[in-house]
Design a protein around this motif. Structure first.
Motif, PDB file in Angstrom:
ATOM      1  N   UNK A  57      22.405  52.956  -1.933  1.00 52.10           N
ATOM      2  CA  UNK A  57      23.207  53.960  -2.639  1.00 52.10           C
ATOM      3  C   UNK A  57      22.398  55.228  -2.853  1.00 52.10           C
ATOM      4  N   UNK A  58      21.149  55.068  -3.277  1.00 48.84           N
ATOM      5  CA  UNK A  58      20.294  56.236  -3.483  1.00 48.84           C
ATOM      6  C   UNK A  58      20.038  56.973  -2.166  1.00 48.84           C
ATOM      7  N   UNK A  59      19.883  56.220  -1.075  1.00 48.31           N
ATOM      8  CA  UNK A  59      19.712  56.846   0.240  1.00 48.31           C
ATOM      9  C   UNK A  59      20.907  57.717   0.592  1.00 48.31           C
ATOM     10  N   UNK A  60      22.113  57.178   0.399  1.00 53.89           N
ATOM     11  CA  UNK A  60      23.319  57.939   0.737  1.00 53.89           C
ATOM     12  C   UNK A  60      23.422  59.187  -0.127  1.00 53.89           C
ATOM     13  N   UNK A  61      23.161  59.059  -1.414  1.00 48.72           N
ATOM     14  CA  UNK A  61      23.251  60.223  -2.295  1.00 48.72           C
ATOM     15  C   UNK A  61      22.224  61.288  -1.916  1.00 48.72           C
ATOM     16  N   UNK A  62      21.025  60.854  -1.548  1.00 50.59           N
ATOM     17  CA  UNK A  62      20.008  61.817  -1.099  1.00 50.59           C
ATOM     18  C   UNK A  62      20.460  62.511   0.167  1.00 50.59           C
ATOM     19  N   UNK A  63      20.999  61.748   1.114  1.00 50.07           N
ATOM     20  CA  UNK A  63      21.496  62.341   2.362  1.00 50.07           C
ATOM     21  C   UNK A  63      22.630  63.328   2.116  1.00 50.07           C
ATOM     22  N   UNK A  64      23.435  63.061   1.093  1.00 50.49           N
ATOM     23  CA  UNK A  64      24.573  63.946   0.792  1.00 50.49           C
ATOM     24  C   UNK A  64      24.170  65.091  -0.131  1.00 50.49           C
ATOM     25  N   UNK A  65      22.912  65.151  -0.529  1.00 44.72           N
ATOM     26  CA  UNK A  65      22.430  66.243  -1.369  1.00 44.72           C
ATOM     27  C   UNK A  65      22.856  66.156  -2.820  1.00 44.72           C
ATOM     28  N   UNK A  66      23.074  64.935  -3.325  1.00 44.30           N
ATOM     29  CA  UNK A  66      23.507  64.744  -4.710  1.00 44.30           C
ATOM     30  C   UNK A  66      22.325  64.242  -5.546  1.00 44.30           C
TER      31      UNK A  66
END
Length: 330
Positions: free
Chosen positions: A274-283
């Motif tokens: 989840x943290x990976x996805x949020x980092x990739x999405x710039x959140x």
């Protein structure tokens, strides 16, 4: 199915007796099904009351205490509490500053809390209500008109509870609760079906090798079924579903929640994705909470809840809390 119970008919009462034995800081009325913080009513403080069907523990009774709920009303498993419970709870916590009902958006809950508010007001208690409807999976479901109330309930109860504990007036506590709900979105995934004590077998069929995307906390249908996915693939799907609707422009609180039968080893691994996805999405993520908090009995699975926050909401989130299931800062 094997369950650690006596008989299905007494499972809620037995659990309440166990809560009373484990937490003397709470007043537990087993007969009338009301759990109250022992120091209630607190002079000058807005009372926060929530509740719903049992089976979602620690929601709601596990969140009663300083910095969060003043009282909780547990119903039968997956069944709304009744208005009499809610009126008793409101009367027990009302100090004259008013009471806020935090209501998950399920038809029975909404109707019963509305009736309870009318009855409480007849007794001279000022009552306001906030309905939590954060689930982006479906627009309507088996138990609701509109979106279901799920993980954001924890955010609302914690942040509004902190505002109430600071002495904020009722209109301010209501405003904070509505801001949190409006800034929160959730998405859930089931890896297995849920089993209720009364039925003793899975309430729906989820074949081996499949999962359900967008499931509700009572086992309601989601968006679709797919062959089993990896943790990373589930995180991509769930987080994107939340972000597509929330569209945050700042930092978020993240709740990575287990549905009841998911071990922390898996949840922490899922949180990494989840943290990976949020980092990739710039959140940017301001705070993360991982664990089984808004559950569905023995369902294996997870949910993701994100809440866009500002400095004031983050301050209230970080404020001290002391409940059976959530505590820090004291």
């Amino acid at each position: 199915m094997k369950m650690l119970i006596n008989v299905p008919e007494t499972v809620v009462a037995d659990a309440l007796r166990g809560i009373a034995a484990a937490h003397p800081e709470l007043t537990v009325d087993v007969e009338n099904r009301v759990v109250v913080r022992r120091d209630a009513p607190v002079a000058g403080k807005v009372g926060l009351v929530s509740g719903g069907g049992s089976g979602h523990e620690p929601l709601h009774a596990g969140f009663v205490g300083p910095g969060m709920l003043s009282a909780a009303c547990p119903g039968e498993v997956f069944t709304s509490p009744v208005p009499d419970q809610m009126v008793r709870a409101a009367a027990a916590v009302d100090s004259g500053a008013g009471v806020l009902f935090v209501v998950k958006n399920y038809t029975g809950d909404v109707l019963n809390f509305e009736m309870a508010a009318e009855l409480a007001e007849d007794e001279g208690i000022q009552v306001a209500q906030v309905v939590v409807d954060d689930d982006v999976a479906v627009s309507d479901s088996t138990f609701t008109a509109g979106r279901r109330g799920t993980g954001a309930t924890l955010f609302v109860e914690k942040i509004a509870g902190a505002a109430a504990d600071e002495g904020a007036p009722l209109d301010r506590v209501v405003s904070v609760a509505r801001q949190v709900n409006g800034s929160s979105r959730s998405f859930g995934v089931a890896l297995s079906a849920v089993t209720t004590p009364a039925k003793g077998s899975p309430t729906f069929d989820l074949p081996a090798g499949e999962l359900e995307l967008g499931i509700g906390i009572h086992g309601e249908p989601g968006r679709e079924r797919r062959p089993m996915m990896t943790s990373g693939e589930i995180a991509d799907f769930a987080v994107d579903a939340v972000l597509d609707d929330l569209r945050p422009t700042g930092p978020v609180l993240a709740l990575v929640n287990g549905m009841g039968a998911t071990p922390l080893l898996e949840l922490y691994g899922f949180n990494a994705e989840v943290q990976r996805v949020l980092t990739e999405r710039g959140v940017p993520v301001a705070r993360t909470l991982v664990g089984n908090y808004v559950t569905s009995l023995d369902m294996a699975g997870c949910s993701v809840t994100l809440c866009q926050i500002d400095e004031e909401l983050l301050r209230l989130w970080d404020a001290p809390v002391e409940t059976p299931a959530l505590r820090w800062g004291r």
